[in-house]
Scaffold this active site. Sequence first.
Site, short mmCIF file in Angstrom:
data_model
loop_
_atom_site.label_atom_id
_atom_site.label_comp_id
_atom_site.label_asym_id
_atom_site.label_seq_id
_atom_site.Cartn_x
_atom_site.Cartn_y
_atom_site.Cartn_z
N MET A 61 0.82 -1.21 0.00
CA MET A 61 0.00 0.00 0.00
C MET A 61 0.85 1.26 0.00
O MET A 61 2.03 1.23 0.35
CB MET A 61 -0.92 0.01 1.23
CG MET A 61 -0.17 0.09 2.53
SD MET A 61 -1.23 0.52 3.92
CE MET A 61 -1.61 2.23 3.55
N CYS A 62 0.22 2.35 -0.39
CA CYS A 62 0.85 3.67 -0.33
C CYS A 62 -0.26 4.69 -0.10
O CYS A 62 -1.29 4.37 0.51
CB CYS A 62 1.64 3.96 -1.60
SG CYS A 62 0.63 4.04 -3.09
N ARG A 63 -0.10 5.90 -0.59
CA ARG A 63 -1.12 6.93 -0.39
C ARG A 63 -2.33 6.69 -1.30
O ARG A 63 -3.47 6.74 -0.85
CB ARG A 63 -0.51 8.31 -0.66
CG ARG A 63 -1.50 9.45 -0.49
CD ARG A 63 -0.79 10.80 -0.62
NE ARG A 63 -1.75 11.89 -0.41
CZ ARG A 63 -2.35 12.54 -1.41
NH1 ARG A 63 -2.12 12.22 -2.66
NH2 ARG A 63 -3.19 13.52 -1.14
#
Length: 104
Positions: A61-63
Amino acid sequence: MQEITVEELKRMKDAGEDFQLIDVREDFEYEMSNLEGKNIPLGGVLIETDKISKDKPVVVMCRSGKRSAMAIMQLEAQGYTNLYNLQGGILAWADQIDPSISVY
């Protein structure tokens, strides 16, 4: 590329399923808000492959889902086949699951 929704991730967390969550955002982003995954910023993903499981599902995941997609492409080139991109990243989590977390 395999993907997972925030609803699916919440179900996995709630059910106590055996998976690994990797957050590829920068340290300062992770410190602001996180889902208790392992923080390995995108620039260090290939250096720290020893910390990424190959024998159970790994949600990356990231932003917003873009950096995590880049991380998955790099890791799949190294032979990983167990990776799932979190659609919409922490922004989707804040929007659909937990609006109390800080996003930017």
